[in-house]
Design a protein around this motif. Sequence first.
Motif, short mmCIF file in Angstrom:
data_model
loop_
_atom_site.label_atom_id
_atom_site.label_comp_id
_atom_site.label_asym_id
_atom_site.label_seq_id
_atom_site.Cartn_x
_atom_site.Cartn_y
_atom_site.Cartn_z
N CYS A 1 0.75 -1.61 -0.06
CA CYS A 1 0.29 -0.02 -0.41
C CYS A 1 0.91 0.96 -0.02
CB CYS A 1 -1.27 0.30 1.00
SG CYS A 1 -1.60 -1.29 1.44
N ARG A 2 0.14 2.36 0.12
CA ARG A 2 1.05 3.90 -0.49
C ARG A 2 0.05 5.22 -0.30
NH1 ARG A 2 2.34 3.47 -6.25
NH2 ARG A 2 1.16 4.63 -7.24
N PHE A 3 -0.14 6.63 0.24
CA PHE A 3 -0.66 7.19 0.31
C PHE A 3 0.36 8.00 -0.55
CE2 PHE A 3 -0.89 5.06 4.16
CZ PHE A 3 -2.12 4.64 4.25
N ASP A 4 -0.73 8.59 -1.75
CA ASP A 4 -0.83 9.57 -2.99
C ASP A 4 -1.32 10.51 -3.00
OD1 ASP A 4 1.00 7.82 -3.92
OD2 ASP A 4 -0.20 7.28 -5.67
N VAL A 5 -0.79 12.33 -3.34
CA VAL A 5 -1.54 13.12 -3.02
C VAL A 5 -2.30 13.68 -4.41
CG1 VAL A 5 -1.22 15.63 -1.94
CG2 VAL A 5 -0.49 13.95 -0.80
N VAL A 6 -3.22 14.32 -4.68
CA VAL A 6 -3.88 15.12 -5.80
C VAL A 6 -3.61 16.55 -5.62
CG1 VAL A 6 -4.57 14.84 -8.14
CG2 VAL A 6 -3.74 13.27 -6.95
N ALA A 7 -2.66 16.88 -5.62
CA ALA A 7 -3.09 18.62 -5.81
C ALA A 7 -3.85 19.71 -6.65
CB ALA A 7 -1.55 18.85 -4.95
N ILE A 8 -3.73 20.38 -6.60
CA ILE A 8 -4.60 20.71 -8.18
C ILE A 8 -5.01 22.30 -7.32
CG2 ILE A 8 -6.49 21.49 -9.49
CD1 ILE A 8 -7.47 18.18 -8.41
N ASP A 9 -3.80 23.28 -7.43
CA ASP A 9 -3.84 23.96 -7.46
C ASP A 9 -4.16 25.18 -9.27
OD1 ASP A 9 -2.02 24.97 -5.59
OD2 ASP A 9 -0.96 23.11 -5.74
N GLY A 10 -5.36 25.96 -8.81
CA GLY A 10 -6.34 26.16 -9.82
C GLY A 10 -5.93 25.47 -11.05
N ASP A 11 -5.01 25.89 -12.59
CA ASP A 11 -5.30 25.03 -13.69
C ASP A 11 -4.67 23.50 -14.09
OD1 ASP A 11 -7.47 25.54 -14.37
OD2 ASP A 11 -6.12 27.39 -15.05
N ASP A 12 -3.68 23.90 -12.24
CA ASP A 12 -2.09 23.10 -12.32
C ASP A 12 -2.44 21.86 -11.38
OD1 ASP A 12 -0.85 24.77 -13.58
OD2 ASP A 12 -0.08 26.20 -11.94
N LEU A 13 -2.76 20.62 -11.89
CA LEU A 13 -2.64 19.22 -10.99
C LEU A 13 -1.12 18.82 -11.18
CD1 LEU A 13 -5.40 16.25 -11.34
CD2 LEU A 13 -2.89 15.81 -11.56
N THR A 14 -0.85 18.39 -9.63
CA THR A 14 0.27 17.74 -9.43
C THR A 14 -0.33 16.73 -8.78
OG1 THR A 14 1.77 19.28 -8.51
CG2 THR A 14 2.56 17.65 -7.77
N TRP A 15 0.49 14.92 -9.24
CA TRP A 15 0.14 14.00 -8.66
C TRP A 15 1.15 13.14 -7.20
CZ3 TRP A 15 1.12 9.07 -11.77
CH2 TRP A 15 0.70 7.35 -10.91
N ILE A 16 1.83 13.15 -5.94
CA ILE A 16 2.69 13.33 -5.76
C ILE A 16 2.40 12.09 -4.72
CG2 ILE A 16 3.77 13.82 -3.31
CD1 ILE A 16 2.07 16.76 -3.61
N PRO A 17 2.95 10.88 -5.42
CA PRO A 17 3.12 9.30 -5.25
C PRO A 17 3.75 9.47 -4.40
CG PRO A 17 3.58 9.31 -7.73
CD PRO A 17 3.70 10.60 -6.94
N ALA A 18 3.57 8.33 -2.99
CA ALA A 18 3.91 7.82 -1.58
C ALA A 18 4.24 9.44 -1.27
CB ALA A 18 5.13 6.96 -1.72
N ALA A 19 3.35 10.32 -0.99
CA ALA A 19 2.69 11.30 -0.55
C ALA A 19 3.49 11.38 1.07
CB ALA A 19 2.08 12.74 -0.46
N PHE A 20 3.00 10.72 1.90
CA PHE A 20 2.97 10.39 3.36
C PHE A 20 3.06 8.64 3.84
CE2 PHE A 20 -1.26 11.50 2.61
CZ PHE A 20 -1.99 10.61 3.18
N ASP A 21 3.34 8.46 5.26
CA ASP A 21 3.06 6.72 4.87
C ASP A 21 2.37 6.60 6.83
OD1 ASP A 21 5.12 7.62 7.43
OD2 ASP A 21 6.49 6.77 5.95
N ALA A 22 1.90 5.46 6.95
CA ALA A 22 1.56 5.71 7.97
C ALA A 22 1.84 5.23 9.49
CB ALA A 22 1.20 4.05 7.87
N SER A 23 3.94 6.12 9.23
CA SER A 23 3.91 6.30 10.57
C SER A 23 3.54 7.32 11.48
CB SER A 23 5.36 5.53 10.35
OG SER A 23 6.21 6.59 9.37
#
Length: 126
Positions: free
Chosen positions: A104-126
């Motif tokens: 498993c992993r925790f990703d983030v998709v950040a959308i700032d205005g029209d910009d989309l950024t996918w951040i794989p493994a943005a944080f973990d469960a620790s």
Amino acid sequence: MLASKVTTKSRGDEAEERALQHLLAQGLTLVERNYRVARGPGAPGAEVDLILRDRDGTLVFVEVRQRTGRDHGGAAASISRGKQRRCIRGAQTYLMGLRDWPPCRFDVVAIDGDDLTWIPAAFDAS
């Protein structure tokens, strides 16, 4: 004709749909959307915006955040440790319903205005 009212929920739904379409285009497959765990006495609720499976079998729990701009650090910076804990709690509850636990992993998709950024493994469960 009545103009539809733009609400926080409708903007959030639109952001999640945009994030989902982006991740599907990257080869991930949708498993669950808006997975929620009800709040109970002494137990806080939890939510995972999107749960997807990556090509290698990894189960990906995704937090989607949207901001109109990058003021105050933007969408990614708005994901507090508390929000991460709620996502982790939701993932743990989801996994308890599975026979075998995949990677498993925790990703983030950040959308700032029209910009989309996918951040794989943005944080973990620790």
